[in-house]
Design a protein around this motif. Structure first.
Motif, PDB file in Angstrom:
ATOM      1  N   GLY A   9       0.836  -1.192   0.000  1.00 56.20           N
ATOM      2  CA  GLY A   9       0.000   0.000   0.000  1.00 56.20           C
ATOM      3  C   GLY A   9       0.872   1.242   0.000  1.00 56.20           C
ATOM      4  N   SER A  10       0.204   2.367  -0.008  1.00 61.07           N
ATOM      5  CA  SER A  10       0.970   3.613  -0.009  1.00 61.07           C
ATOM      6  C   SER A  10       1.363   3.981   1.411  1.00 61.07           C
ATOM      7  CB  SER A  10       0.160   4.736  -0.647  1.00 61.07           C
ATOM      8  OG  SER A  10      -1.002   4.988   0.115  1.00 61.07           O
ATOM      9  N   GLY A  11       2.480   4.658   1.519  1.00 59.28           N
ATOM     10  CA  GLY A  11       2.960   5.117   2.806  1.00 59.28           C
ATOM     11  C   GLY A  11       2.223   6.372   3.236  1.00 59.28           C
ATOM     12  N   LEU A  12       2.731   7.005   4.247  1.00 57.12           N
ATOM     13  CA  LEU A  12       2.149   8.222   4.790  1.00 57.12           C
ATOM     14  C   LEU A  12       2.161   9.309   3.724  1.00 57.12           C
ATOM     15  CD1 LEU A  12       1.078   9.449   7.452  1.00 57.12           C
ATOM     16  CD2 LEU A  12       3.427  10.166   7.923  1.00 57.12           C
ATOM     17  N   LYS A  13       1.068  10.060   3.636  1.00 62.74           N
ATOM     18  CA  LYS A  13       0.979  11.121   2.633  1.00 62.74           C
ATOM     19  C   LYS A  13       0.481  12.411   3.256  1.00 62.74           C
ATOM     20  CE  LYS A  13       0.451   8.317  -1.428  1.00 62.74           C
ATOM     21  NZ  LYS A  13      -0.004   8.315  -2.788  1.00 62.74           N
ATOM     22  N   LEU A  14       0.939  13.510   2.671  1.00 60.56           N
ATOM     23  CA  LEU A  14       0.468  14.842   3.028  1.00 60.56           C
ATOM     24  C   LEU A  14       0.181  15.580   1.730  1.00 60.56           C
ATOM     25  CD1 LEU A  14      -0.037  16.963   5.267  1.00 60.56           C
ATOM     26  CD2 LEU A  14       2.354  17.662   4.988  1.00 60.56           C
ATOM     27  N   HIS A  15      -1.034  16.043   1.579  1.00 61.07           N
ATOM     28  CA  HIS A  15      -1.475  16.728   0.353  1.00 61.07           C
ATOM     29  C   HIS A  15      -1.229  15.861  -0.892  1.00 61.07           C
ATOM     30  CE1 HIS A  15      -1.924  20.126   2.959  1.00 61.07           C
ATOM     31  NE2 HIS A  15      -0.629  20.205   3.178  1.00 61.07           N
ATOM     32  N   GLY A  16      -1.363  14.547  -0.742  1.00 62.88           N
ATOM     33  CA  GLY A  16      -1.226  13.632  -1.858  1.00 62.88           C
ATOM     34  C   GLY A  16       0.192  13.180  -2.152  1.00 62.88           C
ATOM     35  N   TYR A  17       1.168  13.685  -1.403  1.00 61.40           N
ATOM     36  CA  TYR A  17       2.561  13.338  -1.639  1.00 61.40           C
ATOM     37  C   TYR A  17       3.099  12.494  -0.484  1.00 61.40           C
ATOM     38  CZ  TYR A  17       2.495  16.844  -5.306  1.00 61.40           C
ATOM     39  OH  TYR A  17       2.193  17.543  -6.430  1.00 61.40           O
ATOM     40  N   ALA A  18       3.956  11.550  -0.829  1.00 55.73           N
ATOM     41  CA  ALA A  18       4.590  10.728   0.199  1.00 55.73           C
ATOM     42  C   ALA A  18       5.406  11.624   1.122  1.00 55.73           C
ATOM     43  CB  ALA A  18       5.499   9.692  -0.448  1.00 55.73           C
ATOM     44  N   CYS A  19       5.358  11.333   2.407  1.00 51.47           N
ATOM     45  CA  CYS A  19       6.159  12.084   3.368  1.00 51.47           C
ATOM     46  C   CYS A  19       6.610  11.139   4.475  1.00 51.47           C
ATOM     47  CB  CYS A  19       5.374  13.263   3.930  1.00 51.47           C
ATOM     48  SG  CYS A  19       3.932  12.799   4.870  1.00 51.47           S
ATOM     49  N   LEU A  20       7.607  11.556   5.198  1.00 58.61           N
ATOM     50  CA  LEU A  20       8.155  10.730   6.264  1.00 58.61           C
ATOM     51  C   LEU A  20       7.453  10.961   7.592  1.00 58.61           C
ATOM     52  CD1 LEU A  20      11.937  11.083   5.398  1.00 58.61           C
ATOM     53  CD2 LEU A  20      10.408   9.165   4.882  1.00 58.61           C
ATOM     54  N   ALA A  21       6.922  12.173   7.794  1.00 61.38           N
ATOM     55  CA  ALA A  21       6.239  12.490   9.046  1.00 61.38           C
ATOM     56  C   ALA A  21       5.336  13.704   8.837  1.00 61.38           C
ATOM     57  CB  ALA A  21       7.243  12.764  10.154  1.00 61.38           C
ATOM     58  N   ILE A  22       4.361  13.827   9.728  1.00 63.61           N
ATOM     59  CA  ILE A  22       3.438  14.961   9.718  1.00 63.61           C
ATOM     60  C   ILE A  22       3.285  15.430  11.158  1.00 63.61           C
ATOM     61  CG2 ILE A  22       1.070  15.728   9.260  1.00 63.61           C
ATOM     62  CD1 ILE A  22       0.859  13.359   7.260  1.00 63.61           C
ATOM     63  N   ILE A  23       3.398  16.731  11.358  1.00 65.71           N
ATOM     64  CA  ILE A  23       3.159  17.296  12.684  1.00 65.71           C
ATOM     65  C   ILE A  23       1.905  18.140  12.612  1.00 65.71           C
ATOM     66  CG2 ILE A  23       4.596  19.348  12.308  1.00 65.71           C
ATOM     67  CD1 ILE A  23       5.488  19.001  15.300  1.00 65.71           C
ATOM     68  N   LYS A  24       1.089  18.068  13.657  1.00 70.25           N
ATOM     69  CA  LYS A  24      -0.105  18.904  13.692  1.00 70.25           C
ATOM     70  C   LYS A  24      -0.389  19.315  15.126  1.00 70.25           C
ATOM     71  CE  LYS A  24      -4.058  15.876  14.193  1.00 70.25           C
ATOM     72  NZ  LYS A  24      -5.332  15.468  13.662  1.00 70.25           N
ATOM     73  N   ILE A  25      -1.003  20.460  15.250  1.00 68.38           N
ATOM     74  CA  ILE A  25      -1.398  20.982  16.547  1.00 68.38           C
ATOM     75  C   ILE A  25      -2.768  20.395  16.867  1.00 68.38           C
ATOM     76  CG2 ILE A  25      -1.949  23.077  17.833  1.00 68.38           C
ATOM     77  CD1 ILE A  25      -0.013  24.451  15.651  1.00 68.38           C
ATOM     78  N   ILE A  26      -2.901  19.824  18.030  1.00 72.61           N
ATOM     79  CA  ILE A  26      -4.153  19.174  18.420  1.00 72.61           C
ATOM     80  C   ILE A  26      -5.149  20.233  18.872  1.00 72.61           C
ATOM     81  CG2 ILE A  26      -5.199  17.537  20.034  1.00 72.61           C
ATOM     82  CD1 ILE A  26      -2.511  16.002  19.961  1.00 72.61           C
ATOM     83  N   LYS A  27      -6.366  20.115  18.397  1.00 66.77           N
ATOM     84  CA  LYS A  27      -7.423  21.082  18.693  1.00 66.77           C
ATOM     85  C   LYS A  27      -7.859  21.004  20.152  1.00 66.77           C
ATOM     86  CE  LYS A  27      -9.291  20.985  13.983  1.00 66.77           C
ATOM     87  NZ  LYS A  27      -8.538  22.074  13.507  1.00 66.77           N
ATOM     88  N   LEU A  28      -8.403  22.110  20.637  1.00 65.91           N
ATOM     89  CA  LEU A  28      -8.837  22.221  22.029  1.00 65.91           C
ATOM     90  C   LEU A  28      -9.786  21.090  22.430  1.00 65.91           C
ATOM     91  CD1 LEU A  28      -9.033  23.753  24.725  1.00 65.91           C
ATOM     92  CD2 LEU A  28     -10.838  25.138  23.694  1.00 65.91           C
ATOM     93  N   LYS A  29     -10.758  20.775  21.578  1.00 60.39           N
ATOM     94  CA  LYS A  29     -11.724  19.721  21.900  1.00 60.39           C
ATOM     95  C   LYS A  29     -11.015  18.394  22.170  1.00 60.39           C
ATOM     96  CE  LYS A  29     -15.656  17.282  19.861  1.00 60.39           C
ATOM     97  NZ  LYS A  29     -16.464  17.149  18.648  1.00 60.39           N
ATOM     98  N   ASP A  30     -10.019  18.066  21.347  1.00 57.28           N
ATOM     99  CA  ASP A  30      -9.287  16.808  21.524  1.00 57.28           C
ATOM    100  C   ASP A  30      -8.336  16.869  22.720  1.00 57.28           C
ATOM    101  OD1 ASP A  30     -10.552  15.473  19.415  1.00 57.28           O
ATOM    102  OD2 ASP A  30      -9.232  16.443  17.956  1.00 57.28           O
ATOM    103  N   ARG A  31      -7.783  18.046  22.996  1.00 57.15           N
ATOM    104  CA  ARG A  31      -6.963  18.212  24.196  1.00 57.15           C
ATOM    105  C   ARG A  31      -7.826  17.965  25.434  1.00 57.15           C
ATOM    106  NH1 ARG A  31      -3.090  23.518  23.389  1.00 57.15           N
ATOM    107  NH2 ARG A  31      -2.181  22.912  21.408  1.00 57.15           N
ATOM    108  N   CYS A  32      -9.056  18.466  25.377  1.00 58.89           N
ATOM    109  CA  CYS A  32     -10.000  18.294  26.486  1.00 58.89           C
ATOM    110  C   CYS A  32     -10.289  16.811  26.725  1.00 58.89           C
ATOM    111  CB  CYS A  32     -11.287  19.051  26.166  1.00 58.89           C
ATOM    112  SG  CYS A  32     -12.494  19.033  27.490  1.00 58.89           S
ATOM    113  N   LYS A  33     -10.244  16.000  25.676  1.00 53.78           N
ATOM    114  CA  LYS A  33     -10.498  14.563  25.784  1.00 53.78           C
ATOM    115  C   LYS A  33      -9.271  13.791  26.271  1.00 53.78           C
ATOM    116  CE  LYS A  33     -13.517  14.563  21.748  1.00 53.78           C
ATOM    117  NZ  LYS A  33     -13.669  13.938  20.416  1.00 53.78           N
ATOM    118  N   GLY A  34      -8.169  14.501  26.524  1.00 54.57           N
ATOM    119  CA  GLY A  34      -6.986  13.834  27.058  1.00 54.57           C
ATOM    120  C   GLY A  34      -5.834  13.676  26.091  1.00 54.57           C
ATOM    121  N   MET A  35      -6.000  14.138  24.856  1.00 50.80           N
ATOM    122  CA  MET A  35      -4.884  14.059  23.917  1.00 50.80           C
ATOM    123  C   MET A  35      -3.819  15.087  24.301  1.00 50.80           C
ATOM    124  SD  MET A  35      -6.827  13.433  20.262  1.00 50.80           S
ATOM    125  CE  MET A  35      -5.298  13.269  19.356  1.00 50.80           C
TER     126      MET A  35
END
Length: 186
Positions: free
Chosen positions: A58-84
């Motif tokens: 299968g295909s590896g990790l992708k960002l905007h349709g392109y293969a990438c090695l890693a993705i970083i994202k800021i977790i939203k307040l709602k998900d932080r509230c859930k313990g993330m």
């Protein structure tokens, strides 16, 4: 089916080392002060589909349709509230296994460099309703999106070749030190 697996701590330890070595702002945010919670990272490995022999099919990790090695994202307040955590790093687990320690360190350093803690006019860190740190995302210094066919058809008039010349003029010593002689003019 692709699989997601939580980091067992290896990457978390690497994150802590890199922050200590290169990111004083993040280091300050990783310590608990009174009732202010410390910065938390969630790290997840993504593994592509495998066939009956265990080979990736299968295909590896992708960002905007392109293969990438890693993705970083800021977790939203709602998900932080859930313990993330505050920040999530998703790593292509198959590619990670093929890399040595120096490449793994460089990859995590790259992802951490995206994080830009938000501050107010006095320099204090901005926080959300849970008192978790707020971040912006730092963009890449160089980002390319080229079509070789367009560059070949239009030569020096193409955005691809114009951008390539700008990259060479601005960054050739830093990004291409393996090139012994480089004529930036042409």
């Amino acid at each position: 089916m692709p699989a997601y697996v939580l980091d067992t701590g290896e990457v978390g330890e690497l994150i802590a080392e890199i922050i200590e070595d290169h990111y004083p702002q993040l280091l300050e945010l990783t310590s608990t002060k009174g009732s202010i919670p410390a910065l938390r990272f969630d790290v997840v490995f993504y593994y592509a589909d495998k066939d009956q022999n265990g080979d990736v099919c299968g295909s590896g990790l992708k960002l905007h349709g392109y293969a990438c090695l890693a993705i970083i994202k800021i977790i939203k307040l709602k998900d932080r509230c859930k313990g993330m955590g505050d920040v999530e790093i998703t790593i292509d687990g198959d590619a990670w296994m093929e890399r040595g320690a120096a490449q793994r360190r460089a990859l995590i350093d790259h992802e951490l460099y995206h994080l830009a803690p938000k501050t107010d006019s006095s320099g204090a860190y901005k926080r959300d309703d849970l008192r978790r740190p707020l971040f912006g995302m730092r963009l890449h210094d160089v980002d390319v999106g080229w079509f070789a066919a367009v560059a070949l058809r239009n030569g020096a008039a193409s955005a691809e070749q114009i951008q390539a010349h700008q990259i060479v003029e601005n960054y050739h010593q830093e990004l291409f030190p393996f090139v012994k002689q480089w004529d930036a003019a042409g």
